[in-house]
Enzyme design. Structure first.
Site, PDB file in Angstrom:
ATOM      1  N   HIS A  94      -1.378  39.110  15.538  1.00 15.74           N
ATOM      2  CA  HIS A  94      -2.056  40.151  16.309  1.00 15.74           C
ATOM      3  C   HIS A  94      -1.576  40.117  17.762  1.00 15.74           C
ATOM      4  CE1 HIS A  94      -5.225  39.729  13.036  1.00 15.74           C
ATOM      5  NE2 HIS A  94      -4.671  40.914  12.879  1.00 15.74           N
TER       6      HIS A  94
ATOM      7  N   TYR B 195      -7.666  47.857   2.142  1.00 22.09           N
ATOM      8  CA  TYR B 195      -8.478  46.751   2.665  1.00 22.09           C
ATOM      9  C   TYR B 195      -9.830  47.282   3.161  1.00 22.09           C
ATOM     10  CZ  TYR B 195      -9.892  42.872   5.648  1.00 22.09           C
ATOM     11  OH  TYR B 195     -10.590  41.834   6.228  1.00 22.09           O
TER      12      TYR B 195
ATOM     13  N   ASN C 138     -11.811  42.741  17.274  1.00 21.56           N
ATOM     14  CA  ASN C 138     -10.636  41.852  17.219  1.00 21.56           C
ATOM     15  C   ASN C 138     -11.020  40.478  17.738  1.00 21.56           C
ATOM     16  OD1 ASN C 138      -8.770  44.013  16.604  1.00 21.56           O
ATOM     17  ND2 ASN C 138      -9.095  44.662  18.716  1.00 21.56           N
TER      18      ASN C 138
ATOM     19  N   ARG D 233      -8.077  47.451  24.388  1.00 20.49           N
ATOM     20  CA  ARG D 233      -8.553  46.665  23.247  1.00 20.49           C
ATOM     21  C   ARG D 233      -9.719  45.763  23.663  1.00 20.49           C
ATOM     22  NH1 ARG D 233      -6.129  49.943  21.117  1.00 20.49           N
ATOM     23  NH2 ARG D 233      -4.336  49.832  19.742  1.00 20.49           N
TER      24      ARG D 233
ATOM     25  N   GLY E  22     -16.831  41.783   7.699  1.00 20.28           N
ATOM     26  CA  GLY E  22     -15.826  42.833   7.536  1.00 20.28           C
ATOM     27  C   GLY E  22     -15.082  42.990   8.829  1.00 20.28           C
ATOM     28  N   SER E  23     -14.620  44.202   9.120  1.00 18.00           N
ATOM     29  CA  SER E  23     -13.935  44.368  10.401  1.00 18.00           C
ATOM     30  C   SER E  23     -14.056  45.817  10.864  1.00 18.00           C
ATOM     31  CB  SER E  23     -12.473  43.951  10.284  1.00 18.00           C
ATOM     32  OG  SER E  23     -11.682  45.037   9.898  1.00 18.00           O
ATOM     33  N   SER E  24     -13.630  46.045  12.103  1.00 24.33           N
ATOM     34  CA  SER E  24     -13.801  47.380  12.682  1.00 24.33           C
ATOM     35  C   SER E  24     -12.928  48.430  11.988  1.00 24.33           C
ATOM     36  CB  SER E  24     -13.485  47.346  14.179  1.00 24.33           C
ATOM     37  OG  SER E  24     -12.182  46.862  14.362  1.00 24.33           O
ATOM     38  N   CYS E  25     -11.973  47.993  11.146  1.00 29.24           N
ATOM     39  CA  CYS E  25     -11.111  48.973  10.458  1.00 29.24           C
ATOM     40  C   CYS E  25     -11.870  49.755   9.394  1.00 29.24           C
ATOM     41  CB  CYS E  25      -9.876  48.309   9.877  1.00 29.24           C
ATOM     42  SG  CYS E  25     -10.232  47.279   8.448  1.00 29.24           S
TER      43      CYS E  25
ATOM     44  N   GLY F  26     -14.065  31.415   9.504  1.00 29.71           N
ATOM     45  CA  GLY F  26     -14.793  30.373   8.782  1.00 29.71           C
ATOM     46  C   GLY F  26     -14.740  29.039   9.508  1.00 29.71           C
TER      47      GLY F  26
ATOM     48  N   LYS G 271     -13.748  46.544   1.916  1.00 27.67           N
ATOM     49  CA  LYS G 271     -14.812  46.058   2.814  1.00 27.67           C
ATOM     50  C   LYS G 271     -16.006  47.021   2.816  1.00 27.67           C
ATOM     51  CE  LYS G 271     -13.255  42.187   4.299  1.00 27.67           C
ATOM     52  NZ  LYS G 271     -14.019  40.958   4.036  1.00 27.67           N
TER      53      LYS G 271
ATOM     54  N   TRP H  68       5.297  45.091  23.637  1.00 28.97           N
ATOM     55  CA  TRP H  68       5.437  46.321  22.847  1.00 28.97           C
ATOM     56  C   TRP H  68       4.529  47.430  23.361  1.00 28.97           C
ATOM     57  CZ3 TRP H  68       6.283  46.488  16.920  1.00 28.97           C
ATOM     58  CH2 TRP H  68       7.475  45.819  16.617  1.00 28.97           C
TER      59      TRP H  68
ATOM     60  N   HIS I  91     -13.717  28.558   4.801  1.00 31.59           N
ATOM     61  CA  HIS I  91     -13.974  27.698   5.972  1.00 31.59           C
ATOM     62  C   HIS I  91     -12.710  27.260   6.697  1.00 31.59           C
ATOM     63  CE1 HIS I  91     -12.823  24.741   3.021  1.00 31.59           C
ATOM     64  NE2 HIS I  91     -12.739  23.826   3.979  1.00 31.59           N
TER      65      HIS I  91
ATOM     66  N   LEU J  54     -11.661  25.553  -5.433  1.00 30.92           N
ATOM     67  CA  LEU J  54     -12.477  26.698  -5.852  1.00 30.92           C
ATOM     68  C   LEU J  54     -11.746  27.986  -5.464  1.00 30.92           C
ATOM     69  CD1 LEU J  54     -15.100  27.921  -6.974  1.00 30.92           C
ATOM     70  CD2 LEU J  54     -16.096  27.745  -4.696  1.00 30.92           C
TER      71      LEU J  54
HETATM   72  N1  LIG Z   1      -9.205  37.745  12.638  1.00 32.95           N
HETATM   73  C1  LIG Z   1      -9.751  38.826  13.164  1.00 32.95           C
HETATM   74  O1  LIG Z   1      -9.351  39.319  14.238  1.00 32.95           O
HETATM   75  C2  LIG Z   1     -10.917  39.483  12.478  1.00 32.95           C
HETATM   76  C3  LIG Z   1     -11.544  40.508  13.155  1.00 32.95           C
HETATM   77  C4  LIG Z   1     -12.609  41.127  12.576  1.00 32.95           C
HETATM   78  C5  LIG Z   1     -13.032  40.710  11.333  1.00 32.95           C
HETATM   79  N2  LIG Z   1     -12.432  39.719  10.673  1.00 32.95           N
HETATM   80  C6  LIG Z   1     -12.942  39.422   9.325  1.00 32.95           C
HETATM   81  O2  LIG Z   1     -13.336  38.090   9.136  1.00 32.95           O
HETATM   82  C7  LIG Z   1     -13.057  37.691   7.803  1.00 32.95           C
HETATM   83  C8  LIG Z   1     -12.191  36.447   7.821  1.00 32.95           C
HETATM   84  O3  LIG Z   1     -11.005  36.727   8.556  1.00 32.95           O
HETATM   85  P1  LIG Z   1     -10.075  35.571   9.158  1.00 32.95           P
HETATM   86  O4  LIG Z   1      -9.329  36.185  10.270  1.00 32.95           O
HETATM   87  O5  LIG Z   1     -10.861  34.341   9.363  1.00 32.95           O
HETATM   88  O6  LIG Z   1      -9.072  35.384   7.923  1.00 32.95           O
HETATM   89  P2  LIG Z   1      -8.184  34.118   7.552  1.00 32.95           P
HETATM   90  O7  LIG Z   1      -7.926  33.295   8.769  1.00 32.95           O
HETATM   91  O8  LIG Z   1      -7.037  34.620   6.751  1.00 32.95           O
HETATM   92  O9  LIG Z   1      -9.148  33.283   6.580  1.00 32.95           O
HETATM   93  C9  LIG Z   1      -9.508  33.759   5.321  1.00 32.95           C
HETATM   94  C10 LIG Z   1      -9.960  32.574   4.497  1.00 32.95           C
HETATM   95  O10 LIG Z   1     -10.268  33.049   3.173  1.00 32.95           O
HETATM   96  C11 LIG Z   1      -9.745  32.121   2.246  1.00 32.95           C
HETATM   97  N3  LIG Z   1      -9.451  32.760   0.978  1.00 32.95           N
HETATM   98  C12 LIG Z   1      -8.810  33.929   0.766  1.00 32.95           C
HETATM   99  N4  LIG Z   1      -8.685  34.141  -0.550  1.00 32.95           N
HETATM  100  C13 LIG Z   1      -9.255  33.077  -1.180  1.00 32.95           C
HETATM  101  C14 LIG Z   1      -9.429  32.702  -2.526  1.00 32.95           C
HETATM  102  N5  LIG Z   1      -8.997  33.484  -3.532  1.00 32.95           N
HETATM  103  N6  LIG Z   1     -10.078  31.561  -2.812  1.00 32.95           N
HETATM  104  C15 LIG Z   1     -10.503  30.742  -1.812  1.00 32.95           C
HETATM  105  N7  LIG Z   1     -10.365  31.031  -0.511  1.00 32.95           N
HETATM  106  C16 LIG Z   1      -9.741  32.189  -0.197  1.00 32.95           C
HETATM  107  C17 LIG Z   1      -8.470  31.612   2.887  1.00 32.95           C
HETATM  108  O11 LIG Z   1      -8.135  30.406   2.281  1.00 32.95           O
HETATM  109  P3  LIG Z   1      -6.706  29.688   2.552  1.00 32.95           P
HETATM  110  O12 LIG Z   1      -6.911  28.936   3.837  1.00 32.95           O
HETATM  111  O13 LIG Z   1      -6.509  28.816   1.381  1.00 32.95           O
HETATM  112  O14 LIG Z   1      -5.695  30.813   2.652  1.00 32.95           O
HETATM  113  C18 LIG Z   1      -8.908  31.484   4.344  1.00 32.95           C
HETATM  114  O15 LIG Z   1      -9.508  30.233   4.574  1.00 32.95           O
HETATM  115  C19 LIG Z   1     -12.392  38.883   7.130  1.00 32.95           C
HETATM  116  O16 LIG Z   1     -13.357  39.593   6.401  1.00 32.95           O
HETATM  117  C20 LIG Z   1     -11.904  39.717   8.279  1.00 32.95           C
HETATM  118  O17 LIG Z   1     -11.907  41.100   7.991  1.00 32.95           O
HETATM  119  C21 LIG Z   1     -11.369  39.067  11.220  1.00 32.95           C
END
Ligand SMILES: NC(=O)c1ccc[n+]([C@@H]2O[C@H](COP(=O)([O-])OP(=O)(O)OC[C@H]3O[C@@H](n4cnc5c(N)ncnc54)[C@H](OP(=O)(O)O)[C@@H]3O)[C@@H](O)[C@H]2O)c1
Length: 325
Positions: free
Chosen positions: A180, A137, A166, A210, A107-110, A17, A141, A203, A12, A40
């Site tokens: 990014h 990664y 993205n 995109r 998940g993600s587009s990758c 989240g 996923k 760059w 979250h 947790l």
């Molecule tokens: N960002 C993008 O552009 C994008 C695009 C497409 C899909 N997604 C997908 O969306 C999902 C979330 O991405 P996001 O960008 O929100 O990532 P993020 O900002 O890095 O957030 C990930 C969260 O997971 C928590 N986490 C990771 N390992 C943990 C553990 N062992 N125990 C408890 N919490 C843990 C992190 O906690 P901490 O705060 O403590 O580190 C963080 O709150 C991923 O599956 C990603 O592939 C993201």
């Protein structure tokens, strides 16, 4: 979901989240369950099992993941495959054991092949080789999607995997070393304004295209999917194909257009210079969102509006990180 349903958001504090959390609060959901990592650790199977047994969530948004850029993926490939396999297995299995009604796995587009057709439909999963830089990664996923599908088939669960394009928004990472394209452009442009630089260097050639989705729009899409009536939700859970849905805008822009939009929003009057010696990456990356559109969801935040809202919320934070002039 009812307003008093028990809803767990794993991850979250992350970009995704936190956006889901805010949106659920805004909509008046009253029993949102969250746990910071210090309380947790999602890698701890017993702790996750105990948490689910005690709190009995009915709905789970699975937005926790080990996420990073190319450099981190290249340097720590083990962490990216191992951590993601463990934490997603812990949550999905605990959800099954505790009768979670619906789970949304992000998940993600990758996950799609490097040379997937553009726009990329859900059906192109596993039809070709992956981009090598984030293969560990992506494979984790893909295993997560397969887990959701397997539990659905073997145990009659109703887990869905959503693949966002993205994302961008206030919760993004604004460190230049590991960010990014959009947060990096915002940082560079803000930096140029503050230091009085005549140009911002972008760059690559500026030609690649995109797709970008505002994080609040993603949150709305996730809640929309979780709240679909049984009949429409069931169309996504099919014996013959993975329970998979793309989330995006279905529209893309060039990097040049993106840089110009950032300059307009931040009020940068200087020049944009494109450093074509730096790699361009994939020429185009666009999700096919016809499945999502057919269900009735469309994004509502246009790119310029989303960048403006993001900038309004992050300008102090970004300025704080700029080197003193
Ligand atoms: N960002 C993008 O552009 C994008 C695009 C497409 C899909 N997604 C997908 O969306 C999902 C979330 O991405 P996001 O960008 O929100 O990532 P993020 O900002 O890095 O957030 C990930 C969260 O997971 C928590 N986490 C990771 N390992 C943990 C553990 N062992 N125990 C408890 N919490 C843990 C992190 O906690 P901490 O705060 O403590 O580190 C963080 O709150 C991923 O599956 C990603 O592939 C993201």
């Amino acid at each position: 979901m009812n307003k008093d349903s028990r809803i767990f958001i794993a991850g979250h504090r992350g970009l995704v989240g936190s956006a889901i959390h805010h949106e659920l609060e805004r909509l008046g959901y009253t029993r949102i369950l969250t746990r910071p990592r210090a309380e947790l650790d999602l890698l701890d199977t017993d702790a996750v099992g105990n948490f689910f047994a005690e709190e009995k969530p009915e709905y789970v948004f699975m937005a926790a993941a080990k996420v990073g850029g190319i450099l981190a993926n290249n340097t720590y490939p083990t962490d990216f495959i191992r951590d993601n396999l463990i934490l997603q297995t812990n949550i999905i299995d605990a959800s099954y054991r505790n009768d979670v009604k619906r789970l949304l796995f992000l998940g993600s587009s990758c996950i799609y092949p490097k040379l997937a057709p553009q726009p990329m439909p859900e059906s192109c999963l596993l039809t070709g080789p992956l981009e090598p830089t984030n293969r560990p990664y992506a494979l984790a996923k893909i295993a997560g999607i397969e887990l959701c599908w397997s539990y659905n088939r073997q145990h009659g669960t109703r887990y869905l995997a959503a693949m966002p394009t993205n994302l961008y928004g206030p919760g993004d990472n604004y460190d230049l070393s590991n960010s990014h394209v959009l947060p990096a452009l915002i940082r560079k442009t803000a930096d140029a304004i503050r230091t009085g630089a005549a140009a911002v260097t972008v760059w690559g050639s500026g030609i690649p295209r995109r797709e970008l989705l505002y994080s609040d729009d993603l949150a709305q899409a996730c809640i929309f999917l979780m709240n679909l009536d049984d009949e429409r939700y069931s169309t996504l859970l099919n014996e013959n194909e993975p329970p998979l849905i793309n989330i995006g805008t279905g529209e893309d822009v060039t990097i040049r257009e993106l840089a110009e939009t950032v300059a307009r929003v931040l009020g940068f009057k200087g020049k944009l210079e494109f450093d074509a010696t730096k790699p361009d990456g994939t020429p185009r990356k666009l999700m096919d969102v016809s499945r999502l559109h057919a269900l009735g969801w469309h994004h509502t935040t246009g790119l310029e509006e989303g960048i403006r809202r993001t900038w309004d919320q992050v300008k102090e934070q970004v300025k704080d990180r700029l080197p003193a002039s």
